[in-house]
Design a protein around this motif. Structure first.
Motif, PDB file in Angstrom:
ATOM      1  N   GLU A  75       0.834  -1.211   0.000  1.00 48.28           N
ATOM      2  CA  GLU A  75       0.000   0.000   0.000  1.00 48.28           C
ATOM      3  C   GLU A  75       0.865   1.256   0.000  1.00 48.28           C
ATOM      4  O   GLU A  75       0.530   2.248  -0.654  1.00 48.28           O
ATOM      5  CB  GLU A  75      -0.918  -0.014   1.219  1.00 48.28           C
ATOM      6  CG  GLU A  75      -1.881   1.165   1.269  1.00 48.28           C
ATOM      7  CD  GLU A  75      -2.864   1.077   2.421  1.00 48.28           C
ATOM      8  OE1 GLU A  75      -3.564   2.069   2.682  1.00 48.28           O
ATOM      9  OE2 GLU A  75      -2.926   0.009   3.074  1.00 48.28           O
ATOM     10  N   ARG A  76       1.984   1.193   0.706  1.00 46.40           N
ATOM     11  CA  ARG A  76       2.838   2.387   0.810  1.00 46.40           C
ATOM     12  C   ARG A  76       3.784   2.525  -0.377  1.00 46.40           C
ATOM     13  O   ARG A  76       3.962   3.633  -0.902  1.00 46.40           O
ATOM     14  CB  ARG A  76       3.642   2.326   2.104  1.00 46.40           C
ATOM     15  CG  ARG A  76       4.612   3.478   2.259  1.00 46.40           C
ATOM     16  CD  ARG A  76       5.191   3.569   3.633  1.00 46.40           C
ATOM     17  NE  ARG A  76       6.164   4.649   3.743  1.00 46.40           N
ATOM     18  CZ  ARG A  76       6.774   5.001   4.859  1.00 46.40           C
ATOM     19  NH1 ARG A  76       6.519   4.380   5.989  1.00 46.40           N
ATOM     20  NH2 ARG A  76       7.649   5.997   4.869  1.00 46.40           N
ATOM     21  N   PHE A  77       4.410   1.404  -0.775  1.00 43.19           N
ATOM     22  CA  PHE A  77       5.489   1.478  -1.761  1.00 43.19           C
ATOM     23  C   PHE A  77       5.145   0.893  -3.128  1.00 43.19           C
ATOM     24  O   PHE A  77       5.924   1.045  -4.071  1.00 43.19           O
ATOM     25  CB  PHE A  77       6.734   0.771  -1.231  1.00 43.19           C
ATOM     26  CG  PHE A  77       7.372   1.444  -0.045  1.00 43.19           C
ATOM     27  CD1 PHE A  77       7.501   2.822   0.017  1.00 43.19           C
ATOM     28  CD2 PHE A  77       7.857   0.691   1.018  1.00 43.19           C
ATOM     29  CE1 PHE A  77       8.102   3.443   1.108  1.00 43.19           C
ATOM     30  CE2 PHE A  77       8.466   1.296   2.111  1.00 43.19           C
ATOM     31  CZ  PHE A  77       8.579   2.672   2.161  1.00 43.19           C
ATOM     32  N   GLY A  78       4.039   0.190  -3.243  1.00 45.61           N
ATOM     33  CA  GLY A  78       3.698  -0.429  -4.518  1.00 45.61           C
ATOM     34  C   GLY A  78       4.233  -1.842  -4.625  1.00 45.61           C
ATOM     35  O   GLY A  78       4.355  -2.555  -3.628  1.00 45.61           O
ATOM     36  N   ASP A  79       4.550  -2.272  -5.840  1.00 45.43           N
ATOM     37  CA  ASP A  79       4.988  -3.649  -6.084  1.00 45.43           C
ATOM     38  C   ASP A  79       6.218  -4.011  -5.256  1.00 45.43           C
ATOM     39  O   ASP A  79       7.100  -3.172  -5.012  1.00 45.43           O
ATOM     40  CB  ASP A  79       5.321  -3.850  -7.560  1.00 45.43           C
ATOM     41  CG  ASP A  79       4.090  -3.826  -8.448  1.00 45.43           C
ATOM     42  OD1 ASP A  79       2.967  -3.933  -7.912  1.00 45.43           O
ATOM     43  OD2 ASP A  79       4.249  -3.689  -9.681  1.00 45.43           O
ATOM     44  N   LEU A  80       6.282  -5.285  -4.867  1.00 43.45           N
ATOM     45  CA  LEU A  80       7.452  -5.817  -4.166  1.00 43.45           C
ATOM     46  C   LEU A  80       8.384  -6.478  -5.171  1.00 43.45           C
ATOM     47  O   LEU A  80       7.939  -7.204  -6.054  1.00 43.45           O
ATOM     48  CB  LEU A  80       7.016  -6.856  -3.126  1.00 43.45           C
ATOM     49  CG  LEU A  80       6.019  -6.401  -2.064  1.00 43.45           C
ATOM     50  CD1 LEU A  80       5.686  -7.552  -1.131  1.00 43.45           C
ATOM     51  CD2 LEU A  80       6.578  -5.223  -1.286  1.00 43.45           C
ATOM     52  N   HIS A  81       9.681  -6.243  -5.001  1.00 41.81           N
ATOM     53  CA  HIS A  81      10.651  -6.781  -5.950  1.00 41.81           C
ATOM     54  C   HIS A  81      11.695  -7.683  -5.311  1.00 41.81           C
ATOM     55  O   HIS A  81      12.228  -8.575  -5.963  1.00 41.81           O
ATOM     56  CB  HIS A  81      11.367  -5.631  -6.670  1.00 41.81           C
ATOM     57  CG  HIS A  81      10.442  -4.642  -7.296  1.00 41.81           C
ATOM     58  ND1 HIS A  81      10.173  -3.405  -6.738  1.00 41.81           N
ATOM     59  CD2 HIS A  81       9.705  -4.718  -8.425  1.00 41.81           C
ATOM     60  CE1 HIS A  81       9.314  -2.753  -7.505  1.00 41.81           C
ATOM     61  NE2 HIS A  81       9.011  -3.516  -8.531  1.00 41.81           N
ATOM     62  N   VAL A  82      12.033  -7.437  -4.048  1.00 46.52           N
ATOM     63  CA  VAL A  82      13.123  -8.158  -3.383  1.00 46.52           C
ATOM     64  C   VAL A  82      12.685  -8.549  -1.980  1.00 46.52           C
ATOM     65  O   VAL A  82      12.018  -7.774  -1.288  1.00 46.52           O
ATOM     66  CB  VAL A  82      14.400  -7.291  -3.285  1.00 46.52           C
ATOM     67  CG1 VAL A  82      15.528  -8.066  -2.588  1.00 46.52           C
ATOM     68  CG2 VAL A  82      14.842  -6.830  -4.674  1.00 46.52           C
ATOM     69  N   CYS A  83      13.078  -9.744  -1.556  1.00 48.08           N
ATOM     70  CA  CYS A  83      12.865 -10.177  -0.175  1.00 48.08           C
ATOM     71  C   CYS A  83      14.146 -10.824   0.328  1.00 48.08           C
ATOM     72  O   CYS A  83      14.633 -11.798  -0.268  1.00 48.08           O
ATOM     73  CB  CYS A  83      11.716 -11.174  -0.085  1.00 48.08           C
ATOM     74  SG  CYS A  83      11.450 -11.841   1.567  1.00 48.08           S
ATOM     75  N   CYS A  84      14.706 -10.278   1.396  1.00 49.90           N
ATOM     76  CA  CYS A  84      15.909 -10.833   2.012  1.00 49.90           C
ATOM     77  C   CYS A  84      15.544 -11.398   3.382  1.00 49.90           C
ATOM     78  O   CYS A  84      15.111 -10.660   4.270  1.00 49.90           O
ATOM     79  CB  CYS A  84      16.982  -9.757   2.170  1.00 49.90           C
ATOM     80  SG  CYS A  84      17.597  -9.084   0.619  1.00 49.90           S
ATOM     81  N   ASN A  85      15.712 -12.694   3.551  1.00 46.53           N
ATOM     82  CA  ASN A  85      15.349 -13.376   4.791  1.00 46.53           C
ATOM     83  C   ASN A  85      16.564 -13.530   5.697  1.00 46.53           C
ATOM     84  O   ASN A  85      17.368 -14.445   5.528  1.00 46.53           O
ATOM     85  CB  ASN A  85      14.766 -14.760   4.462  1.00 46.53           C
ATOM     86  CG  ASN A  85      13.425 -14.675   3.793  1.00 46.53           C
ATOM     87  OD1 ASN A  85      12.469 -14.129   4.338  1.00 46.53           O
ATOM     88  ND2 ASN A  85      13.337 -15.211   2.576  1.00 46.53           N
ATOM     89  N   TYR A  86      16.689 -12.630   6.675  1.00 45.70           N
ATOM     90  CA  TYR A  86      17.799 -12.698   7.626  1.00 45.70           C
ATOM     91  C   TYR A  86      17.354 -13.089   9.040  1.00 45.70           C
ATOM     92  O   TYR A  86      18.195 -13.453   9.863  1.00 45.70           O
ATOM     93  CB  TYR A  86      18.496 -11.337   7.730  1.00 45.70           C
ATOM     94  CG  TYR A  86      19.276 -10.932   6.514  1.00 45.70           C
ATOM     95  CD1 TYR A  86      20.404 -11.634   6.113  1.00 45.70           C
ATOM     96  CD2 TYR A  86      18.902  -9.817   5.768  1.00 45.70           C
ATOM     97  CE1 TYR A  86      21.135 -11.243   5.002  1.00 45.70           C
ATOM     98  CE2 TYR A  86      19.632  -9.411   4.653  1.00 45.70           C
ATOM     99  CZ  TYR A  86      20.743 -10.133   4.280  1.00 45.70           C
ATOM    100  OH  TYR A  86      21.469  -9.737   3.177  1.00 45.70           O
TER     101      TYR A  86
END
Length: 256
Positions: A75-86
Motif C-alpha cells: 500500500e505504501r510502496f507499490g509492487d514488491l521486488h526483493v525479499c531478504c530473509n535474515y
C-alpha cells in the motif's frame, strides 16, 4: 534486477546482516521495509534512513502478521521486488544435555523461526511478486534471498538445531527456485561463515580472538557490509538462480 527504484522487504532488518543490507539497498535508491520484533531499534533505523524506509513489527512465523505487513508495504510502496530473509536465532542445542535428552522444544523453536519462518515470509511475498508486471524481456518479477550458514554443512557441537534449520534453508533454495520459475521469481541463498554481528560483541576477548583466527584468508571475521554487497550482487545478477553461495573466507568449521 536493479536495486535502484525497487522495493525490498528485509526480515531481521533492524540489526546485523539485515541492517547492513537495508542501509546498502536504501543508499542505492531502494525502498526498504524492515520486518523485525525490535521496535525500538527498527524505528530508530527508519528514523535515520528517512524517506523510503518503513518498520513493521513482525514475527516471521505468524502467517497473519506477515500477510498484514506485506499488505502495508504494498500500500505504501507499490509492487514488491526483493525479499531478504535474515531473521533467525542460534541457541545451543545438544543431542544430550547435562540433565538428560536434548531440549526438543528449543529445537522446534529454532526450526520454526529459521526454516518455517523463511518459508512463511517467502511464500507470502512470492504470491505478491507473482502479480507484478514483468520488469524485463526475461519476464523477471522478483528476487528472494535466504540466509543459510556454513553450519548447514559443518555444524559444530551444540548446533544440532541451528544446523538442521540452515540445512533446510539450503535444501529448500533450489526447490523454491524451481517452484517460482514460472512466475519469473529467482531464489538464492547466502551461507555466511564467521561474520561480525552484535552477537560477537558479547564474547570474551579470547573467544573473539580465537574465532578471528579460524578463516583461511583473509584471517579475520567477515563484515556485515560484505554480506550486504553479495546480496546486492545476487539481486542484480539476473543469471544467478537456485544456488547457495558460501561466503566464509575458505573456512571449514571444526567440531568445536
Amino acid at each position: 534486477m536493479k536495486i535502484e527504484n525497487s522495493t525490498a522487504i528485509i526480515t531481521g532488518g533492524a540489526s546485523g546482516l539485515g541492517e547492513a543490507t537495508a542501509r546498502l539497498f536504501h543508499g542505492a535508491g531502494a525502498r526498504v521495509a524492515l520486518f523485525d520484533l525490535n521496535r525500538e531499534r527498527g524505528e530508530a533505523l527508519v528514523g535515520e534512513l528517512g524517506e523510503n524506509a518503513s518498520y513493521h513489527e513482525v514475527d516471521v512465523t505468524d502467517h497473519a502478521a506477515v500477510t498484514r505487513a506485506v499488505g502495508e508495504v504494498r500500500e505504501r510502496f507499490g509492487d514488491l521486488h526483493v525479499c531478504c530473509n535474515y531473521a533467525g536465532i542460534a541457541p545451543a542445542v545438544k543431542t544430550i544435555g547435562r540433565d538428560g535428552p536434548g531440549d526438543a522444544a528449543l529445537f522446534a523453536k529454532v526450526i520454526n523461526i529459521n526454516l518455517i519462518g523463511t518459508f512463511n515470509v517467502s511464500s507470502i511475498v512470492a504470491y505478491a511478486m507473482a502479480q507484478n508486471q514483468p520488469l524485463d524481456r526475461d519476464g523477471s518479477r522478483g528476487v528472494i534471498l535466504h540466509t543459510a550458514s556454513v553450519a548447514a554443512y559443518e555444524g559444530q557441537i551444540g548446533q544440532a538445531a541451528y544446523s538442521a534449520s540452515k540445512g533446510g534453508v539450503a535444501s529448500m533454495t533450489l526447490t523454491m527456485a524451481r517452484d517460482l520459475a514460472r512466475n519469473g521469481i529467482r531464489v538464492n541463498a547466502i551461507a555466511p561463515g564467521l561474520i561480525h554481528t552484535p552477537m560477537f560483541d558479547a564474547f570474551p576477548q579470547e573467544v573473539y580472538d580465537s574465532l578471528s583466527r579460524q578463516p583461511l584468508f583473509p584471517v579475520r571475521l567477515g563484515q556485515a557490509e560484505e554480506v550486504a554487497r553479495l546480496a546486492r550482487h545476487i539481486v542484480e545478477n539476473d543469471y544467478m538462480n537456485g544456488t547457495v553461495v558460501r561466503m566464509d573466507a575458505g573456512i571449514r568449521m571444526q567440531p568445536r
